[in-house]
Motif scaffolding. Structure first.
Motif, PDB file in Angstrom:
ATOM      1  N   TYR B  36      60.811 -26.991   6.595  1.00 24.96           N
ATOM      2  CA  TYR B  36      59.685 -27.655   6.410  1.00 24.96           C
ATOM      3  C   TYR B  36      58.597 -27.168   7.174  1.00 24.96           C
ATOM      4  O   TYR B  36      58.544 -26.682   8.368  1.00 24.96           O
ATOM      5  N   GLN B  38      54.532 -28.045   8.646  1.00 23.74           N
ATOM      6  CA  GLN B  38      53.903 -29.389   9.243  1.00 23.74           C
ATOM      7  C   GLN B  38      52.531 -28.707   9.708  1.00 23.74           C
ATOM      8  O   GLN B  38      52.457 -27.894  10.623  1.00 23.74           O
ATOM      9  N   GLY B  41      48.320 -33.521  12.124  1.00 19.28           N
ATOM     10  CA  GLY B  41      48.070 -34.621  11.665  1.00 19.28           C
ATOM     11  C   GLY B  41      48.812 -35.019  10.226  1.00 19.28           C
ATOM     12  O   GLY B  41      48.298 -36.187   9.591  1.00 19.28           O
ATOM     13  N   GLU B  42      49.671 -34.168   9.793  1.00 21.31           N
ATOM     14  CA  GLU B  42      50.182 -34.539   8.495  1.00 21.31           C
ATOM     15  C   GLU B  42      51.682 -34.640   8.850  1.00 21.31           C
ATOM     16  O   GLU B  42      52.215 -34.155   9.870  1.00 21.31           O
ATOM     17  N   GLY B  43      52.407 -35.304   7.918  1.00 25.80           N
ATOM     18  CA  GLY B  43      53.965 -35.037   7.992  1.00 25.80           C
ATOM     19  C   GLY B  43      54.383 -33.702   7.487  1.00 25.80           C
ATOM     20  O   GLY B  43      53.729 -33.131   6.781  1.00 25.80           O
ATOM     21  N   PRO B  44      55.660 -33.538   7.521  1.00 25.36           N
ATOM     22  CA  PRO B  44      56.424 -32.235   7.121  1.00 25.36           C
ATOM     23  C   PRO B  44      56.462 -32.268   5.601  1.00 25.36           C
ATOM     24  O   PRO B  44      56.768 -33.211   5.047  1.00 25.36           O
ATOM     25  N   LEU B  46      58.321 -29.781   2.556  1.00 25.26           N
ATOM     26  CA  LEU B  46      59.317 -28.951   2.242  1.00 25.26           C
ATOM     27  C   LEU B  46      58.645 -27.419   1.782  1.00 25.26           C
ATOM     28  O   LEU B  46      57.949 -27.508   0.983  1.00 25.26           O
ATOM     29  N   PHE B  89      59.614 -26.149  10.785  1.00 25.87           N
ATOM     30  CA  PHE B  89      61.209 -26.755  11.204  1.00 25.87           C
ATOM     31  C   PHE B  89      62.186 -26.309  10.228  1.00 25.87           C
ATOM     32  O   PHE B  89      61.925 -26.364   9.345  1.00 25.87           O
ATOM     33  N   LEU B  99      69.353 -35.307   7.326  1.00 26.38           N
ATOM     34  CA  LEU B  99      69.116 -33.789   7.828  1.00 26.38           C
ATOM     35  C   LEU B  99      69.023 -34.016   9.396  1.00 26.38           C
ATOM     36  O   LEU B  99      68.522 -34.980   9.846  1.00 26.38           O
ATOM     37  N   TYR B 100      69.175 -33.102   9.961  1.00 23.20           N
ATOM     38  CA  TYR B 100      69.121 -32.642  11.427  1.00 23.20           C
ATOM     39  C   TYR B 100      68.178 -31.601  11.603  1.00 23.20           C
ATOM     40  O   TYR B 100      68.289 -30.556  10.981  1.00 23.20           O
ATOM     41  N   PHE B 101      67.069 -31.842  12.340  1.00 22.73           N
ATOM     42  CA  PHE B 101      65.921 -30.915  12.476  1.00 22.73           C
ATOM     43  C   PHE B 101      66.147 -30.306  13.607  1.00 22.73           C
ATOM     44  O   PHE B 101      66.400 -30.835  14.945  1.00 22.73           O
ATOM     45  N   GLY B 102      65.619 -28.908  13.928  1.00 15.53           N
ATOM     46  CA  GLY B 102      65.282 -28.090  14.985  1.00 15.53           C
ATOM     47  C   GLY B 102      64.114 -28.730  15.719  1.00 15.53           C
ATOM     48  O   GLY B 102      63.424 -29.601  15.015  1.00 15.53           O
ATOM     49  N   SER B 103      63.807 -28.277  16.900  1.00 18.19           N
ATOM     50  CA  SER B 103      62.554 -28.515  17.497  1.00 18.19           C
ATOM     51  C   SER B 103      61.207 -27.930  17.343  1.00 18.19           C
ATOM     52  O   SER B 103      60.090 -28.108  17.547  1.00 18.19           O
TER      53      SER B 103
END
Lengths: 114, 111
Positions: B36, B38, B41-44, B46, B89, B99-103
């Motif tokens: 993803y 990002q 100021g926005e959402g992630p 795909l 991400f 979903l599991y996201f990285g940092s």
């Protein structure tokens, strides 16, 4: 384009107060999610839902409740807000009927708990 | 416990260079890996994804390389542009839903 709307965009709350974050999607998606984003942690899943009336715990549900009264709406509730819950919260929706589900995120809610 | 790890935390490249973002995971049941993008100021959103049955996925300037044996993947952005500056991400899922996201990796492309 899929639409996910979060409200409010910014919120300041006091410690011990109740906070409700709202999310609305017009995508007719079954699945909805609440994540929080913090520096160094990325996005962490709080609660999610497979449809109206259902809520499931994610990785970090402690201190949070969720409510899915309809297909379109999914709320995150902090009954007793604490400063550690200061974060940016993202709502997302996804279509469970599609393999390799794509998530559509809102713009986020910045919450500050003082 | 971080299920998905990303490196580097931040990366700066010059316009036209190839940016390489790395990701690794622990759980061998993970079978779907989206990336993803990002902007502030926005959402992630795909960007590109791969399933565990493939070892490479290409979409324009963006390519995922996947090594199932080593539980590693990487995102290559060729001919990087200033407009690619964003946080990326890596995510992983065992069931195509949760979903599991990285940092995240913050990419800066200098003109």
């Amino acid at each position: 384009e899929a639409a996910v709307t979060q409200s409010p965009r910014n919120k300041v709350a006091v410690t011990g107060g109740k906070v409700t974050l709202s999310c609305n999607q017009t995508n007719n998606h079954n699945n909805m999610y609440w994540y929080r984003q913090d520096t160094g942690h990325g996005l962490r899943l709080i609660h999610y839902s497979y449809g109206a009336g259902s809520t499931e715990k994610g990785d970090i549900p402690d201190g949070y409740k969720a409510s899915r009264p309809s297909q379109e709406n999914f709320s995150l509730i902090l009954e007793l807000a604490t400063p550690s819950q200061t974060s940016v919260y993202f709502c997302a929706s996804g279509d469970s009927r599609v393999a390799n589900e794509r998530l559509f995120f809102g713009h986020g809610t910045k919450l500050s708990v003082l | 416990q971080q299920q998905v790890r990303q490196s580097p935390q931040s990366l700066t490249v010059w316009e036209g260079e190839t940016a390489i973002l790395n990701c690794s995971y622990e759980d061998s049941t993970f079978n779907y890996f989206p990336w993803y993008q990002q902007f502030p100021g926005e959402g992630p959103a795909l960007l590109i994804s791969i399933s565990s049955v493939s070892d490479k996925k290409e979409d324009g300037r963006f390519t995922i390389f996947f090594n199932k044996r080593e539980k590693k993947l990487s995102l290559h952005i060729t001919d990087s542009q200033p407009g690619d500056s964003a946080t990326y991400f890596c995510a992983a899922s065992p069931n195509y839903n949760v979903l599991y996201f990285g940092s995240g990796t913050k990419l800066t492309v200098e003109p």
